[in-house]
Design an enzyme around this catalytic site. Structure first.
Site, PDB file in Angstrom:
ATOM      1  N   GLU A 293       0.884  -1.171   0.000  1.00 17.54           N
ATOM      2  CA  GLU A 293       0.000   0.000   0.000  1.00 17.54           C
ATOM      3  C   GLU A 293       0.914   1.211   0.000  1.00 17.54           C
ATOM      4  O   GLU A 293       1.787   1.343   0.864  1.00 17.54           O
ATOM      5  CB  GLU A 293      -0.923  -0.016   1.219  1.00 17.54           C
ATOM      6  CG  GLU A 293      -2.045   1.007   1.134  1.00 17.54           C
ATOM      7  CD  GLU A 293      -1.713   2.292   1.879  1.00 17.54           C
ATOM      8  OE1 GLU A 293      -1.543   3.324   1.189  1.00 17.54           O
ATOM      9  OE2 GLU A 293      -1.610   2.242   3.104  1.00 17.54           O
ATOM     10  N   CYS A 327      -1.899   8.488   4.188  1.00 19.62           N
ATOM     11  CA  CYS A 327      -1.986   8.187   2.756  1.00 19.62           C
ATOM     12  C   CYS A 327      -3.390   8.426   2.237  1.00 19.62           C
ATOM     13  O   CYS A 327      -3.595   8.573   1.031  1.00 19.62           O
ATOM     14  CB  CYS A 327      -1.534   6.762   2.490  1.00 19.62           C
ATOM     15  SG  CYS A 327      -2.195   5.550   3.644  1.00 19.62           S
TER      16      CYS A 327
END
Length: 542
Positions: A293, A327
């Site tokens: 990720e 993020c």
């Protein structure tokens, strides 16, 4: 050894404590914060049954008070990395052979320890070394990590219970073997929960792990290891090393026993890791699992029917919580011309109500520091450039100061260029850029949102018009792995919103779901025939 079809405790999300004035949890975490802040932690690596101190140390300093040292950690040489690999492989057989419910008990106990005696330690370490305010620390290093551990145990049980059909005289069964080798966990600074989940999710499925956390998350990583050791994790199952990431990675990827990587971090680093694994593919005993990720350039898209106060709150929370160092943080916003002025006025009002950026020890502070000087300098450079560019205007914030801490004011840039650099570049800080579109260009704006960024992690659409919501949901189906309707694009909860994105944002293997755990097993189908044939001839042969 126990025998039976065991049912694990039903996983429920850990309740978030309020830390309101006078509460016991507030007093406990403040006391622990003071103890850590005034202490001098000497943090070793954990390899096998040893606490390894090399004497090659680096200091730990709070980002909000960077001249103050709270401890040091010891860095690995190639010898320690090789030792960690050997230790993991030495532990592999016994750990893989341990019955699944015994493994489950280790991680359920770890969750209980974090919920109880380690809660203040986990939160205080995260507040100091990662500069999170108490609410951000609580939802991350306590609640989300607890949730990962509990829900992953439940998902593990579901996976093992998923078995094929059998016919008369045949018994088909699947065993979910751990990978053949060791897993490399590379974890980021911004979420203690991610740092805990990446090694433990692989270990839970019977794998052994070499774990390399961010240099800026070592303090809370040490607390995680303290918890796992007290919970009864056997020596060598998770080996924790610190130091030069390029050197550690080179040693790990050179091993024939490298079986997979569980990664969260930058897109550029992940791409380079993928390339290195590909170049080494003939070296490995098995094709490694690659789970990552990475970055995001996450959006909020407001329709003309969206309520301005709701849009403003989504921007304020989505862009500025934990200084935008998520993020999933909102970093590009699309507002309709008809409501843009009202929305921006409300955001200005929100930001004006913040204290100036300061220490998380002062629990009236919403904003603290960004993680380190390099992050500060990068953000400051983009703010300075926006002050010069004719297609950009700073409407909120724009100040910064690193004399004591790495403090960046929450900043809103208004641009007339939908491809302005801060609309396309991941900044990872409390800077959000707004583009105003003509109301009649709603459909065109959907295409703009979809094509502006290489990332596809999170995004939000805000509207009262159900047709507009449906249109956006379809048009932006590939633009975000986690898509929010009438909410900010942050705050995924384990068991409710499995997290991950595609495109340049990663492999979308959904942390907080059984899908992620399945990446850490290699199923073996066993077919047993009870009465074996004795003649090769089939009926069609006559």
């Amino acid at each position: 050894m126990g025998k039976g079809f065991f049912h694990v405790p039903v996983a429920v999300n850990e309740a978030v404590k309020t830390y309101e004035a006078g509460s016991p949890e507030r007093e406990q975490v403040l006391a622990q914060y003071k103890a850590y802040f005034n202490g001098k932690e000497d943090i070793p690596m954990y390899i096998g049954n040893e606490e390894v101190r090399t004497g090659n140390t680096a200091p730990i300093a709070p980002p909000h008070d960077h001249q103050h040292k709270v401890g040091q950690y010891h860095k690995a040489s190639r010898a320690e990395v090789a030792k960690a690999i050997r230790s993991s492989l030495g532990a592999r057989e016994a750990w893989a052979d341990l019955r699944w419910e015994q493994r489950a008990s280790v991680f359920l106990k770890a969750a209980a320890l974090i919920a109880g005696p380690y809660r203040a330690k986990m939160n205080a370490a995260t507040m100091i070394a990662q500069s999170k305010n108490i609410h951000q620390a609580e939802i991350d290093s306590a609640c989300e990590l607890i949730d990962f551990l509990r829900f992953n145990v439940e998902y593990m049980a579901q996976i093992y219970n998923d078995q094929p059909e059998s016919e008369e005289g045949i018994w088909n069964r699947v065993e979910y073997r751990p990978l053949e080798g060791f897993v490399y966990a590379v974890t980021p600074f911004n979420f203690t929960a991610i740092a805990g989940n990446l090694p433990t999710s692989a270990a839970m499925m019977g794998n052994v792990v070499v774990w390399k956390p961010s240099d800026h998350q070592v303090f809370s990583a040490k607390v995680i290891m303290d918890v796992l050791i007290e919970a009864g994790l056997p020596d060598g199952v998770i080996n924790l090393v610190y130091g030069d990431p390029a050197m550690i990675t080179e040693e790990v990827l050179a091993s024939p026993d490298f079986a997979g990587i569980h990664y969260t971090g930058s897109t550029s680093v992940f791409r380079s890791l993928w390339a290195k694994i590909g170049n080494n593919i003939a070296t490995y005993k098995t094709y490694p699992r690659i789970v990552g990720e990475t970055g995001g350039k996450d959006f909020i898209l407001a329709h003309p029917t969206a309520a301005p106060d709701q849009v403003a709150t989504a921007i304020t929370r989505g862009a500025f919580e934990f200084q935008g160092q998520k993020c999933s943080a909102a970093s590009r916003v699309y507002l309709p011309k008809s409501t843009a002025s009202e929305v921006l006025a409300l955001v200005k009002k929100d930001v004006a109500s913040f204290n100036p950026p300061g220490s998380p020890e002062d629990m009236s502070n919403f904003i603290t520091a960004v993680i380190h000087e390099a992050a500060f300098d990068k953000l400051a450079s983009y703010i300075d450039q926006a002050k010069k560019d004719k297609e950009a205007d700073i409407v909120v914030g724009g100040g910064y100061d690193k004399s004591k801490g790495y403090f960046i004011e929450p900043t809103v840039i208004l641009t007339t260029d939908p491809h302005y650099p801060t609309m396309t570049t991941e900044l990872f800080g409390p800077v959000v850029t707004v583009y105003v579109y003509e109301d009649k260009d709603w459909t065109k704006t959907l295409e703009l949102v979809d094509t502006t960024s290489e990332y596809a992690l999170t995004g939000a659409v805000m509207a009262a018009d159900r047709y507009a919501i449906a249109q956006a949901t379809k048009a932006l189906q590939n633009a975000a792995g986690n898509f929010y309707i009438n909410d900010k694009p942050t705050g995924a909860v384990v068991g409710q919103q499995p997290f991950g994105g595609a495109r340049a944002s990663g492999t979308n293997d959904k942390a907080g779901s059984a899908q992620n755990l399945l990446r850490w097993v290699s199923p073996r189908l066993i077919k047993e025939t009870f009465v074996s044939p004795t003649d090769y001839r089939y009926p069609f042969l006559g």
